[in-house]
Design an enzyme around this catalytic site. Sequence first.
Site, PDB file in Angstrom:
ATOM      1  N   SER A   1       0.884  -1.169   0.000  1.00 37.80           N
ATOM      2  CA  SER A   1       0.000   0.000   0.000  1.00 37.80           C
ATOM      3  C   SER A   1       0.920   1.216   0.000  1.00 37.80           C
ATOM      4  O   SER A   1       2.107   1.096   0.338  1.00 37.80           O
ATOM      5  CB  SER A   1      -0.837  -0.017   1.276  1.00 37.80           C
ATOM      6  OG  SER A   1      -1.384   1.259   1.535  1.00 37.80           O
TER       7      SER A   1
ATOM      8  N   TYR B   1      -2.291  -1.280  10.232  1.00 35.23           N
ATOM      9  CA  TYR B   1      -2.253  -1.529   8.778  1.00 35.23           C
ATOM     10  C   TYR B   1      -0.894  -1.119   8.225  1.00 35.23           C
ATOM     11  O   TYR B   1      -0.259  -1.869   7.479  1.00 35.23           O
ATOM     12  CB  TYR B   1      -3.383  -0.743   8.115  1.00 35.23           C
ATOM     13  CG  TYR B   1      -3.525  -0.957   6.627  1.00 35.23           C
ATOM     14  CD1 TYR B   1      -4.112  -2.114   6.123  1.00 35.23           C
ATOM     15  CD2 TYR B   1      -3.090   0.008   5.708  1.00 35.23           C
ATOM     16  CE1 TYR B   1      -4.265  -2.303   4.755  1.00 35.23           C
ATOM     17  CE2 TYR B   1      -3.246  -0.175   4.346  1.00 35.23           C
ATOM     18  CZ  TYR B   1      -3.834  -1.326   3.871  1.00 35.23           C
ATOM     19  OH  TYR B   1      -3.988  -1.513   2.513  1.00 35.23           O
TER      20      TYR B   1
HETATM   21  N1  LIG Z   1      -8.561  -0.396  -2.270  1.00 32.65           N
HETATM   22  C1  LIG Z   1      -7.563   0.385  -1.912  1.00 32.65           C
HETATM   23  O1  LIG Z   1      -7.704   1.625  -1.939  1.00 32.65           O
HETATM   24  C2  LIG Z   1      -6.249  -0.201  -1.467  1.00 32.65           C
HETATM   25  C3  LIG Z   1      -5.171   0.679  -1.249  1.00 32.65           C
HETATM   26  C4  LIG Z   1      -3.938   0.159  -0.898  1.00 32.65           C
HETATM   27  C5  LIG Z   1      -3.769  -1.197  -0.755  1.00 32.65           C
HETATM   28  N2  LIG Z   1      -4.831  -2.035  -0.972  1.00 32.65           N
HETATM   29  C6  LIG Z   1      -4.575  -3.467  -0.825  1.00 32.65           C
HETATM   30  O2  LIG Z   1      -5.000  -4.140  -1.991  1.00 32.65           O
HETATM   31  C7  LIG Z   1      -5.390  -5.480  -1.674  1.00 32.65           C
HETATM   32  C8  LIG Z   1      -6.747  -5.775  -2.266  1.00 32.65           C
HETATM   33  O3  LIG Z   1      -7.691  -4.906  -1.706  1.00 32.65           O
HETATM   34  P1  LIG Z   1      -9.115  -4.561  -2.327  1.00 32.65           P
HETATM   35  O4  LIG Z   1      -9.175  -3.088  -2.373  1.00 32.65           O
HETATM   36  O5  LIG Z   1      -9.367  -5.347  -3.553  1.00 32.65           O
HETATM   37  O6  LIG Z   1     -10.023  -5.051  -1.095  1.00 32.65           O
HETATM   38  P2  LIG Z   1     -11.391  -5.871  -1.006  1.00 32.65           P
HETATM   39  O7  LIG Z   1     -11.779  -5.785   0.434  1.00 32.65           O
HETATM   40  O8  LIG Z   1     -12.338  -5.375  -2.016  1.00 32.65           O
HETATM   41  O9  LIG Z   1     -10.955  -7.363  -1.350  1.00 32.65           O
HETATM   42  C9  LIG Z   1     -10.140  -8.110  -0.485  1.00 32.65           C
HETATM   43  C10 LIG Z   1     -10.461  -9.571  -0.635  1.00 32.65           C
HETATM   44  O10 LIG Z   1      -9.585 -10.289   0.239  1.00 32.65           O
HETATM   45  C11 LIG Z   1     -10.350 -11.275   0.902  1.00 32.65           C
HETATM   46  N3  LIG Z   1      -9.714 -11.598   2.193  1.00 32.65           N
HETATM   47  C12 LIG Z   1      -9.558 -10.781   3.255  1.00 32.65           C
HETATM   48  N4  LIG Z   1      -8.985 -11.439   4.267  1.00 32.65           N
HETATM   49  C13 LIG Z   1      -8.771 -12.713   3.827  1.00 32.65           C
HETATM   50  C14 LIG Z   1      -8.215 -13.859   4.426  1.00 32.65           C
HETATM   51  N5  LIG Z   1      -7.781 -13.869   5.684  1.00 32.65           N
HETATM   52  N6  LIG Z   1      -8.125 -14.996   3.673  1.00 32.65           N
HETATM   53  C15 LIG Z   1      -8.592 -15.018   2.396  1.00 32.65           C
HETATM   54  N7  LIG Z   1      -9.141 -13.956   1.793  1.00 32.65           N
HETATM   55  C16 LIG Z   1      -9.232 -12.815   2.500  1.00 32.65           C
HETATM   56  C17 LIG Z   1     -11.724 -10.662   1.073  1.00 32.65           C
HETATM   57  O11 LIG Z   1     -12.717 -11.648   1.318  1.00 32.65           O
HETATM   58  C18 LIG Z   1     -11.898  -9.917  -0.238  1.00 32.65           C
HETATM   59  O12 LIG Z   1     -12.496 -10.729  -1.215  1.00 32.65           O
HETATM   60  C19 LIG Z   1      -5.333  -5.565  -0.138  1.00 32.65           C
HETATM   61  O13 LIG Z   1      -4.144  -6.196   0.253  1.00 32.65           O
HETATM   62  C20 LIG Z   1      -5.354  -4.120   0.293  1.00 32.65           C
HETATM   63  O14 LIG Z   1      -4.759  -3.921   1.569  1.00 32.65           O
HETATM   64  C21 LIG Z   1      -6.063  -1.563  -1.297  1.00 32.65           C
END
Ligand SMILES: NC(=O)c1ccc[n+]([C@@H]2O[C@H](COP(=O)([O-])OP(=O)(O)OC[C@H]3O[C@@H](n4cnc5c(N)ncnc54)[C@H](O)[C@@H]3O)[C@@H](O)[C@H]2O)c1
Length: 251
Positions: A144, A157
Amino acid sequence: MRLADRVAVVTGAARGQGEAVAQRFAHEGARVVMADREADGVEIAAADIRRQGGVAVPVAADITVAEEVAAIVETARREFGALHVLYNNAGIYLSNEDAPTADLPESVFDRNIAVNLKGTYLCCHYAIPLLIKSGNGVILNVGSVASYAGDPTAHAYAAAKGGLLAYTRSIATHYGVQGLRANVICPGFIDTPMVEDFMNQPDIRERIIQSTMLRRVGKAEEVANLAVFLASDEASFITGAVFAIDGGLIK
Ligand SMILES: NC(=O)c1ccc[n+]([C@@H]2O[C@H](COP(=O)([O-])OP(=O)(O)OC[C@H]3O[C@@H](n4cnc5c(N)ncnc54)[C@H](O)[C@@H]3O)[C@@H](O)[C@H]2O)c1
């Protein structure tokens, strides 16, 4: 097709960025094992890819549980006989519970580490033998902007995502000699269910947009564009590196 003959594991593939990356990998010819703790969601997401002619196998698994992670990797071995790409995307952002350190409960800190850092370790632990066997294995860990910039209000986080930088570089350093590449993708604000509530708070979305050079939030498909490049042979000399994909976040 840029990932023809490749087998990929994508975690957190039921929705958001993970689903978009799995879609794109499949479109580029990869056979994809899609893992998520949301059994129904990942089933539906994999069926969607298959409907479009791709190859995708869903696995209901929690990345914090060692046996379930072992089962993800075993699915790749059993179904496709190999593993070339591990996309460690599953993660959590507990916007209502995470906090500055003095107010941060130990349980929230532990949960962040368990999913966002240890979960990635477990996936790497079980996948690396197969990735090495493939001769050109790739690990992409999803950090991130908080990995290097910190997060003023979500210390747990930031700690977990920051840990991924040194962890990924350690993997790249040790296993590079065996042909394994490992890099970190650090998204900024991407429109996914994870940040929906947070961004729907009054003024937050507008403030984020105004602090981004491109004056908008990102799309999951844009992260998938970077993911497919880094997973492919086009990135064959790229390892141990950190890639921001944040529309030019002004820090
Ligand atoms: N969306 C943003 O703005 C953003 C910014 C920076 C980093 N990220 C990172 O990007 C990645 C994806 O995020 P996203 O935005 O698609 O989020 P999201 O919440 O839409 O999707 C995350 C997915 O991970 C699954 N998940 C969570 N914990 C789990 C576990 N213990 N075991 C198996 N599956 C699990 C959830 O069920 C979900 O389907 C994450 O690592 C997040 O930290 C997101």
